[in-house]
Design an enzyme around this catalytic site. Structure first.
Site, PDB file in Angstrom:
ATOM      1  N   CYS A   1     -41.159 -70.781  13.996  1.00 54.67           N
ATOM      2  CA  CYS A   1     -40.207 -70.360  15.019  1.00 54.67           C
ATOM      3  C   CYS A   1     -40.746 -69.065  15.641  1.00 54.67           C
ATOM      4  CB  CYS A   1     -38.855 -70.121  14.352  1.00 54.67           C
ATOM      5  SG  CYS A   1     -37.604 -69.440  15.452  1.00 54.67           S
TER       6      CYS A   1
ATOM      7  N   CYS B   1     -41.920 -71.693  22.224  1.00 49.69           N
ATOM      8  CA  CYS B   1     -40.805 -71.992  21.323  1.00 49.69           C
ATOM      9  C   CYS B   1     -41.090 -73.374  20.763  1.00 49.69           C
ATOM     10  CB  CYS B   1     -39.486 -71.985  22.100  1.00 49.69           C
ATOM     11  SG  CYS B   1     -38.102 -72.768  21.222  1.00 49.69           S
TER      12      CYS B   1
END
Ligand code: DGL
Length: 261
Positions: A78, A190
């Site tokens: 992440c 992302c």
């Protein structure tokens, strides 16, 4: 009771939900013999719209839990959690290698002579000093268009990765920033956006090269484990446990679907 060999203990892969599965997929190709626990924190998604301190606290809590469960290493799959928490959690959990992610800005900036690079990331990632200092290292090599992609993670969490709803969302997010301009490269900053790569590629056109950090992170994980003598030497395919913080069973189903896509 027989102690389990540390190398056979699982690698924990964490994200705010479905995003990190795109990294897990590549990790399992690069390191197929390893055992994995995937923890998707969908109950707290999206991280990218939260306050940095809150994401830091959540990440700390999740790593503590996975370390309790016996993880030999943690991959923070992440970009958002990495940008706010990696320094602190590395300080705190010194006995576990923690591998983070950062947007693939460098290869994108180097892909052509002074390219125009579209960087798609969460609002929180783009606000952090870590991201700003990364961009500032390549500012003289490329023109960057940094786009906070509100709403994209939520669609992926619902299982929407293509089709009209996704195309409309991309149009709404990107059109004001592109304004008819074409780009040479796109950075998927992302991990959720990697699931949407085909729709993004269609939107920006076939001439743009799309970069993400999944393979780089998998290779870095391999390097760190090798350096610490933690690679699982057993032959054969390792096992995988998929967990999610949300009680909704559909999220485990969706995780398996995205993993096998
Ligand atoms: N997948 C995460 C990332 O790589 C964050 C998504 C979110 O929860 O906002 O940034």
């Amino acid at each position: 009771m027989e102690e389990i060999n540390i190398c056979e203990r699982p690698i924990a892969v964490i994200d705010s939900g479905m995003g990190g599965l795109s990294v897990l997929k590549v990790l399992r190709e690069v390191l197929p013999g390893e055992n994995y626990i995937y923890f998707g924190d969908s109950a707290n998604a999206p991280y990218g719209e939260k306050d940095g301190d809150e994401v830091k606290e959540i990440t700390d809590r999740n790593i503590a839990m996975l370390s309790e469960m016996g993880a030999k290493a943690v991959v923070i799959a992440c970009n958002t959690a990495t940008s706010v928490a990696v320094r602190e959690v590395r300080e705190k959990y010194k006995n576990i290698p923690i591998i983070g992610m950062e947007p693939a800005v460098k290869p994108a900036a180097m892909c052509a002579k002074h390219p125009t690079v579209l960087v798609m990331a969460t609002p929180l990632t783009l606000m952090r000093e870590k991201f700003r200092s990364l961009i500032s290292r390549y500012e003289d090599k490329a023109d960057f268009i940094n786009v906070p992609c509100h709403g994209l993670v939520e669609l992926v969490e619902k299982g929407v990765v293509e089709g009209e709803e996704m195309d409309n969302c991309l149009e709404q997010i990107l059109t004001p920033y592109l304004n008819g301009r074409s780009v040479d490269a796109v950075v998927l900053g992302c991990t959720h956006y990697i699931h949407v790569k085909d729709s993004i590629q269609r939107f920006v056109g076939a001439n743009a090269t799309v970069f993400d950090g999944a393979l780089g992170t998998a290779r870095e994980t391999e390097r760190r484990l090798a350096e610490m003598g933690l690679l699982n030497q057993s032959h054969g395919k390792g096992n995988l446990t998929v967990l999610n913080s949300s009680p909704d069973p559909r999220l485990i189903e969706l995780s398996n679907k995205l993993l096998n896509k």
